[in-house]
Motif scaffolding. Structure first.
Motif, short mmCIF file in Angstrom:
data_model
loop_
_atom_site.label_atom_id
_atom_site.label_comp_id
_atom_site.label_asym_id
_atom_site.label_seq_id
_atom_site.Cartn_x
_atom_site.Cartn_y
_atom_site.Cartn_z
N MET A 40 0.84 -1.19 0.00
CA MET A 40 0.00 0.00 0.00
C MET A 40 0.88 1.24 0.00
O MET A 40 1.59 1.52 0.94
N SER A 41 0.84 1.98 -1.10
CA SER A 41 1.58 3.24 -1.17
C SER A 41 0.86 4.30 -0.35
O SER A 41 -0.35 4.44 -0.41
N THR A 42 1.63 5.02 0.48
CA THR A 42 1.05 6.13 1.24
C THR A 42 1.77 7.41 0.87
O THR A 42 2.99 7.42 0.71
N ARG A 43 0.98 8.47 0.71
CA ARG A 43 1.55 9.76 0.34
C ARG A 43 1.11 10.82 1.34
O ARG A 43 -0.06 10.85 1.75
N THR A 44 2.05 11.65 1.71
CA THR A 44 1.78 12.77 2.61
C THR A 44 2.33 14.03 1.95
O THR A 44 3.41 14.00 1.35
N VAL A 45 1.58 15.13 2.09
CA VAL A 45 2.09 16.43 1.65
C VAL A 45 2.13 17.36 2.85
O VAL A 45 1.15 17.45 3.61
N ILE A 46 3.26 18.01 3.02
CA ILE A 46 3.40 19.05 4.05
C ILE A 46 3.37 20.39 3.31
O ILE A 46 4.25 20.68 2.48
N ARG A 47 2.35 21.21 3.58
CA ARG A 47 2.14 22.42 2.79
C ARG A 47 2.45 23.68 3.60
O ARG A 47 2.13 23.79 4.78
N GLY A 48 3.08 24.65 2.90
CA GLY A 48 3.11 26.02 3.38
C GLY A 48 4.16 26.35 4.41
O GLY A 48 4.18 27.47 4.93
N GLY A 49 5.05 25.42 4.73
CA GLY A 49 6.05 25.70 5.76
C GLY A 49 7.34 26.27 5.18
O GLY A 49 7.56 26.27 3.97
N LEU A 50 8.19 26.77 6.08
CA LEU A 50 9.54 27.19 5.70
C LEU A 50 10.46 25.99 5.90
O LEU A 50 10.71 25.58 7.04
N VAL A 51 10.93 25.41 4.79
CA VAL A 51 11.82 24.26 4.86
C VAL A 51 13.24 24.78 5.14
O VAL A 51 13.77 25.60 4.40
N ILE A 52 13.82 24.30 6.23
CA ILE A 52 15.18 24.72 6.60
C ILE A 52 16.08 23.49 6.61
O ILE A 52 15.80 22.50 7.30
N THR A 53 17.15 23.54 5.83
CA THR A 53 18.20 22.52 5.89
C THR A 53 19.51 23.22 6.23
O THR A 53 19.52 24.44 6.47
N ALA A 54 20.59 22.47 6.27
CA ALA A 54 21.88 23.08 6.59
C ALA A 54 22.32 24.08 5.51
O ALA A 54 23.11 24.97 5.79
N SER A 55 21.76 23.94 4.31
CA SER A 55 22.22 24.80 3.21
C SER A 55 21.18 25.78 2.69
O SER A 55 21.54 26.76 2.04
N ASP A 56 19.90 25.53 2.95
CA ASP A 56 18.86 26.34 2.31
C ASP A 56 17.70 26.65 3.25
O ASP A 56 17.42 25.89 4.19
#
Length: 467
Positions: A1-17
């Motif tokens: 069973m494939s499951t998909r989640t979407v996280i919408r509208g946030g500020l994505v912060i990584t070490a570089s971006d």
């Protein structure tokens, strides 16, 4: 069973971006990112949609230094793998690297098997192991090669604790020589344990038995001396070195000098050294025992050097050295003799929040927060980019973080299995809201929705700063 989640509208912060983006998760991994409100983002469809508007979307924390169920000083660390990993999840950490222990007279394999048995089926989040090497001999050195093939690629030695975990310089050199050949990383507890034991004996003879004397006998100079010696032994062996729980200005200076010379020397510090001090060790009525750990808390003036080291990259990682002992019945073993107080503090649940507060206080940037707590520990210990970032192909270890929520840290509300908080009453801004581990909600809007056994052993490659 494939499951998909979407996280919408946030500020994505990584070490570089930092980017306002929607994140698509499919079958436990990051499938795609697209700038929010763009046509590409609109194409993301899913069974579950998480609204992250006004929130940060960050990689799950990687705590590369924990001690669940560690036997020490006649007792055991009070967090099991079940309680400790659950508390880690509450704090936004989705991977721990704990320490399996080789006892003197036993093999590395016996120690590793023992720790696998403690953790398997009990963890809420993914985990790996380092190996504490207490008995360097011909067979041990051969076993190191085998462990690396099994994804246990780092080995801890102690210049402290004679008679328990201690290795002498010859044993350290042999292990370093082996790691120079097999790609392993030696982690060092750098304190001159032989000299410290003399100072302990002398202090107790003078009737100096209170917890504060723990900090006075474990001198910063003896941390610096051992750090220097470890660096030189690694240089002789042609091996990399990772110094754990760096606490003293003088030890940071040794690391900085080695790195300026181009040596593969790395350093870790912990929140307790950044936020606590000998003032805590000196608290009356034996309260100071709550803050006994090694290396010890230092006078406040050392904190500036640690923050500076984190900014200049002379220190690269903040881990917790989470090793909790209850005040009642465990820390109390050292009433009348500070040397009998079990060494260790609880902290696995507090690290991400305290470091976010450090961002607000101007010590580090947001991206540096993610770098020292997620990305660098993942790279240092061979987990990147599976862990430590938000990018296509990475495990969907994702935290929805509310940067505006205010909280007061307290044992009344924390989830670690210990009867006190090292940060009791501290106000911090920022709090975990939702945590996904490989796409599965472990914390859902401040409710625990995970379960023991979701977390799996995660084999690691060798240190990615050397490849």
């Amino acid at each position: 069973m494939s499951t998909r989640t979407v996280i919408r509208g946030g500020l994505v912060i990584t070490a570089s971006d930092e980017i306002h983006a929607d994140v698509l998760i499919e079958d436990g991994r990051i499938a795609a990112l697209a700038a929010s409100s763009t046509p590409a983002a609109q194409t993301f469809t899913a069974d579950r949609v998480i609204d992250a508007t006004g929130k940060y979307v960050i990689p799950g924390g990687v705590d590369a230094h924990t001690h669940m169920e560690l036997p020490f000083g006649g007792t055991f660390a009070s967090d099991t793998f079940e309680t400790g990993t659950r508390a880690a999840a509450w704090g936004g950490t989705t991977t721990i690297v704990d320490f399996a222990v080789q006892s003197v007279g036993h093999t590395l394999r016996e120690g590793l098997d023992t720790w696998h048995a403690k953790a398997e089926g009990n963890c809420a989040i993914d985990y790996g192991f380092h190996m504490i090497v207490s008995d360097v001999n011909h067979e041990t050195l051969k076993e190191m090669d085998m462990l690396i093939e099994e994804g246990v690629s780092s080995f801890k030695q102690f210049m402290a604790y004679p008679g328990v975990f201690y290795s002498d310089d010859g044993q350290i050199l042999r292990a370093m020589q082996r790691s120079a050949e097999n790609g392993g990383l030696i982690m060092m507890h750098a304190e001159n344990g032989i000299a410290i034991d003399v100072l302990v004996e002398q202090a107790l003879a003078r009737g100096e038995t209170d917890p504060r004397y723990h900090g006075e006998v474990r001198k910063a100079l003896l941390e610096a001396e051992a750090t220097h010696r470890a660096i030189k032994l690694a240089q002789v062996a042609g091996a990399p070195l990772y110094v754990v729980h760096v606490s003293a200005t003088e030890a940071v200076a040794e690391l900085a000098r080695a790195r300026d010379e181009g040596l593969n020397v790395f350093g870790e510090t912990c929140p307790q050294y950044l936020f606590l001090s000998t003032d805590n060790l000196a608290e009356p009525e034996f309260e100071g025992a709550k803050y006994v750990c090694s290396t010890p808390l230092r006078p406040k003036e050392h904190q500036a050097a640690l923050w500076r080291g984190l900014r200049t990259n002379d220190l690269q990682v903040v881990s917790t050295d989470h090793c909790p002992f209850c005040f009642v019945g465990q820390k109390e073993l050292g009433r009348g003799d500070f040397s009998k107080i079990p060494n260790g503090l609880p902290g696995v649940e507090n690290r991400m929040d305290l470091l976010h507060q450090a961002v607000l206080d101007g010590h580090i940037s947001r991206r540096r927060w993610i770098e020292i707590a997620c990305a660098t520990p993942a790279r240092m210990f061979g987990l990147y980019p599976k862990k430590g970032t938000i990018a296509p192909g990475a495990d969907a270890d994702v935290v929805i973080y509310d940067p505006h929520a205010e909280q007061i840290i307290s044992a009344d509300t924390h989830h670690m299995n210990v009867d006190y908080s090292a940060y009791e009453g501290r106000h911090v801004t920022g709090r975990v809201e939702t945590v996904l581990s490989r796409g599965v909600p472990v914390i859902t809007e401040r409710e625990y929705t995970g379960h023991a056994g979701h977390g799996v052993f995660t084999p690691r490659s060798t240190c990615q700063y050397l490849n």
